[in-house]
Motif scaffolding. Structure first.
Motif, PDB file in Angstrom:
ATOM      1  N   UNK A 106       0.821  -1.211   0.000  1.00 28.44           N
ATOM      2  CA  UNK A 106       0.000   0.000   0.000  1.00 28.44           C
ATOM      3  C   UNK A 106       0.854   1.260   0.000  1.00 28.44           C
ATOM      4  N   UNK A 107       1.919   1.261   0.774  1.00 24.15           N
ATOM      5  CA  UNK A 107       2.796   2.435   0.792  1.00 24.15           C
ATOM      6  C   UNK A 107       3.426   2.640  -0.586  1.00 24.15           C
ATOM      7  N   UNK A 108       3.858   1.565  -1.212  1.00 29.05           N
ATOM      8  CA  UNK A 108       4.454   1.685  -2.545  1.00 29.05           C
ATOM      9  C   UNK A 108       3.434   2.201  -3.550  1.00 29.05           C
ATOM     10  N   UNK A 109       2.211   1.673  -3.482  1.00 28.58           N
ATOM     11  CA  UNK A 109       1.177   2.114  -4.412  1.00 28.58           C
ATOM     12  C   UNK A 109       0.800   3.575  -4.157  1.00 28.58           C
ATOM     13  N   UNK A 110       0.811   3.999  -2.903  1.00 28.91           N
ATOM     14  CA  UNK A 110       0.481   5.389  -2.578  1.00 28.91           C
ATOM     15  C   UNK A 110       1.502   6.357  -3.168  1.00 28.91           C
ATOM     16  N   UNK A 111       2.747   5.901  -3.352  1.00 30.97           N
ATOM     17  CA  UNK A 111       3.761   6.766  -3.977  1.00 30.97           C
ATOM     18  C   UNK A 111       3.537   6.881  -5.481  1.00 30.97           C
ATOM     19  N   UNK A 112       3.000   5.823  -6.092  1.00 25.60           N
ATOM     20  CA  UNK A 112       2.791   5.811  -7.539  1.00 25.60           C
ATOM     21  C   UNK A 112       1.448   6.402  -7.948  1.00 25.60           C
ATOM     22  N   UNK A 113       0.473   6.302  -7.053  1.00 27.61           N
ATOM     23  CA  UNK A 113      -0.904   6.616  -7.410  1.00 27.61           C
ATOM     24  C   UNK A 113      -1.397   7.806  -6.593  1.00 27.61           C
ATOM     25  N   UNK A 114      -1.412   9.012  -7.184  1.00 24.25           N
ATOM     26  CA  UNK A 114      -1.830  10.187  -6.425  1.00 24.25           C
ATOM     27  C   UNK A 114      -3.281  10.132  -5.979  1.00 24.25           C
ATOM     28  N   UNK A 115      -4.091   9.309  -6.625  1.00 27.62           N
ATOM     29  CA  UNK A 115      -5.476   9.162  -6.187  1.00 27.62           C
ATOM     30  C   UNK A 115      -5.602   8.350  -4.918  1.00 27.62           C
ATOM     31  N   UNK A 116      -4.677   7.449  -4.694  1.00 26.67           N
ATOM     32  CA  UNK A 116      -4.695   6.599  -3.513  1.00 26.67           C
ATOM     33  C   UNK A 116      -4.055   7.270  -2.301  1.00 26.67           C
ATOM     34  N   UNK A 117      -3.037   8.073  -2.524  1.00 26.22           N
ATOM     35  CA  UNK A 117      -2.243   8.629  -1.427  1.00 26.22           C
ATOM     36  C   UNK A 117      -3.079   9.335  -0.358  1.00 26.22           C
ATOM     37  N   UNK A 118      -4.013  10.229  -0.716  1.00 26.94           N
ATOM     38  CA  UNK A 118      -4.776  10.912   0.338  1.00 26.94           C
ATOM     39  C   UNK A 118      -5.607   9.958   1.188  1.00 26.94           C
ATOM     40  N   UNK A 119      -6.224   8.953   0.566  1.00 34.03           N
ATOM     41  CA  UNK A 119      -7.018   7.987   1.334  1.00 34.03           C
ATOM     42  C   UNK A 119      -6.142   7.215   2.304  1.00 34.03           C
ATOM     43  N   UNK A 120      -4.999   6.753   1.825  1.00 38.92           N
ATOM     44  CA  UNK A 120      -4.092   5.993   2.689  1.00 38.92           C
ATOM     45  C   UNK A 120      -3.596   6.864   3.836  1.00 38.92           C
ATOM     46  N   UNK A 121      -3.251   8.103   3.519  1.00 40.48           N
ATOM     47  CA  UNK A 121      -2.744   9.014   4.547  1.00 40.48           C
ATOM     48  C   UNK A 121      -3.824   9.328   5.587  1.00 40.48           C
TER      49      UNK A 121
END
Length: 195
Positions: A106-121
Motif C-alpha cells: 500500500x505504501x508503494x502504491x500510494x507513492x505511484x498513485x496520487x489518487x490513492x495517497x490521500x485515502x491511505x494518509x
C-alpha cells in the motif's frame, strides 16, 4: 470509510469472503491490478454485493487494515505511562509484522498513485498517529511526561522508525525491536526525575 448504502445488513460470510478475496488479490497482483469485478469473482459474490458496501478496493483494504490495527494496538490506558507506551509500541510492531506485505504494498502504491495517497494518509496513517497522540496527551495532562516535549516529534520518530524498518527491511519486526524503540521514546518523554 465504508460506503454502505441503506438496506439489508451485511452477510458476515460474504463480508469475510470479500475481504479475503481482496487481500489475496493484493498479495498476488499488487494493489494497482485489483478491481471490484475481480474481487467479486474471487469471493464468489455478485458485483452488486461488493458495491453495496464499498465503492472501491481501497475502501475494503482500508477498512480491513484499520480494524486490524485497532484490534492489535488500541488506546490502552492504565495510568502508568511507561507501561502504556511499551504496550502500544509492542502491539503496533506486532501488527506491522503480521501485515507487513500488505502495508509495504500500500505504501508503494500510494507513492505511484496520487489518487490513492490521500485515502491511505487520512484513513490509515493519520488514524494510527492519532492514537499515539492521544496517549501522549493524556500522559501529559497527568504530569507523566515533560510539558516541553515535542509530542509531534515523538510520534514522527515512532512511525518513521517503524516504517523504515518495514520498507527498508533493516532488521526484524520483533519484541526486541519494539522494546528498544519504546525505551528510546521513553527517554525522550519522561520527566528528568523519572528517568
Amino acid at each position: 470509510m465504508t460506503a454502505r448504502g441503506p438496506g439489508r445488513p451485511r452477510s458476515e460470510s460474504a463480508r469475510r469472503a470479500i475481504i479475503k478475496a481482496t487481500l489475496g488479490l493484493v498479495d498476488e497482483l499488487g494493489y494497482g491490478a485489483v478491481t471490484m469485478e475481480g474481487i467479486a469473482r474471487r469471493a464468489e459474490v455478485s458485483k452488486q454485493t461488493v458495491y453495496r458496501w464499498w465503492s472501491s478496493p481501497m475502501e475494503i483494504v482500508l477498512e480491513t487494515i484499520n480494524q486490524g490495527a485497532e484490534r492489535a494496538a488500541p488506546l490502552v490506558e492504565t495510568d502508568v505511562f511507561e507501561d502504556d507506551l511499551r504496550t502500544f509500541v509492542r502491539r503496533s510492531v506486532d501488527g506491522a509484522h503480521n501485515s507487513a506485505k500488505l502495508l509495504v504494498a500500500l505504501m508503494a502504491e500510494a507513492q505511484r498513485n496520487p489518487g490513492l495517497a490521500p485515502s491511505f494518509r487520512h484513513e490509515f496513517l493519520e488514524r494510527r498517529r492519532a492514537v499515539l497522540h492521544e496517549l501522549l496527551a493524556r500522559a501529559r495532562s497527568r504530569g507523566a511526561i515533560d510539558h516541553g516535549v515535542d509530542t509531534n516529534l515523538v510520534v514522527e520518530m515512532f512511525f518513521g522508525t517503524l516504517w523504515y524498518r518495514l520498507l527498508a527491511h533493516s532488521g526484524p519486526l520483533d519484541h526486541d525491536f519494539a522494546d528498544e524503540l519504546a525505551g528510546a521514546l521513553l527517554a525522550l518523554t519522561l520527566r528528568p526525575e523519572r528517568t
